[in-house]
Scaffold this motif. Sequence first.
Motif, short mmCIF file in Angstrom:
data_model
loop_
_atom_site.label_atom_id
_atom_site.label_comp_id
_atom_site.label_asym_id
_atom_site.label_seq_id
_atom_site.Cartn_x
_atom_site.Cartn_y
_atom_site.Cartn_z
N VAL A 118 42.53 46.64 16.55
CA VAL A 118 43.88 47.08 16.21
C VAL A 118 43.91 47.46 14.73
CG1 VAL A 118 46.28 46.30 16.07
CG2 VAL A 118 44.83 45.52 17.96
N ASP A 119 44.57 48.58 14.42
CA ASP A 119 44.72 48.98 13.02
C ASP A 119 45.52 47.93 12.26
OD1 ASP A 119 43.32 51.41 13.08
OD2 ASP A 119 45.07 52.48 13.85
N SER A 164 53.52 41.75 20.89
CA SER A 164 53.49 42.30 22.25
C SER A 164 52.65 41.47 23.22
CB SER A 164 52.96 43.74 22.23
OG SER A 164 51.55 43.76 22.02
N ARG A 174 48.92 50.86 23.17
CA ARG A 174 49.15 51.88 22.12
C ARG A 174 48.69 51.43 20.74
NH1 ARG A 174 55.69 51.54 21.64
NH2 ARG A 174 55.78 49.26 21.64
N TYR A 175 48.47 50.12 20.58
CA TYR A 175 48.05 49.59 19.28
C TYR A 175 46.53 49.61 19.08
CZ TYR A 175 52.84 47.92 19.31
OH TYR A 175 54.21 47.84 19.38
N ALA A 220 52.92 43.98 15.19
CA ALA A 220 53.51 44.49 16.43
C ALA A 220 52.63 44.16 17.63
CB ALA A 220 53.72 46.00 16.33
N PHE A 221 51.31 44.27 17.45
CA PHE A 221 50.40 43.93 18.54
C PHE A 221 50.53 42.46 18.91
CE2 PHE A 221 46.26 42.22 19.86
CZ PHE A 221 46.13 42.89 21.07
N PHE A 238 51.23 47.33 25.00
CA PHE A 238 50.34 46.97 23.90
C PHE A 238 49.10 47.82 23.76
CE2 PHE A 238 47.42 45.12 26.62
CZ PHE A 238 46.68 44.05 26.13
N SER A 279 42.96 50.71 18.18
CA SER A 279 42.41 51.76 17.33
C SER A 279 41.21 52.44 17.96
CB SER A 279 42.04 51.19 15.96
OG SER A 279 41.07 50.17 16.09
N ASP A 332 47.85 48.13 10.14
CA ASP A 332 49.30 48.38 10.10
C ASP A 332 50.00 47.95 11.38
OD1 ASP A 332 48.98 49.45 7.58
OD2 ASP A 332 49.01 51.53 8.28
N ASP A 333 49.25 47.78 12.47
CA ASP A 333 49.83 47.46 13.77
C ASP A 333 49.64 46.00 14.20
OD1 ASP A 333 50.72 50.08 14.17
OD2 ASP A 333 48.80 50.69 15.02
#
Length: 94
Positions: free
Chosen positions: A10-11, A21, A81-82, A17-18, A79, A84, A13-14
């Motif tokens: 996961v990046d 989720s 979408r998070y 949020a990850f 999730f 990378s 920045d995310d």
Amino acid sequence: MVHEYALLRVDADDIDAFEASQRAASSILLASPGCRSVEFQRSIDERGVYLMKVGWDRVEDHLDTFVSSAAAIELGEVFGRYFSSPPTVAHFER
């Protein structure tokens, strides 16, 4: 029982949020036929790396039933979408 292990990246920045989720992702998976358990672990070596462990009755419950279901699409929206990069997935017998 079969365990699916997925290495998730996961990046930075995310990450928040990850992690937020994960509860919804667990609910989606646990409502799927054959899914018995879901666990997330955060890497202590590399920020943004997670291990997801999902317990299935049979590998077919994951690869045949879940993958072709509406729940799989929902999981991707919640999730996936998070990520990378695509997850690395392997299945192990217990």
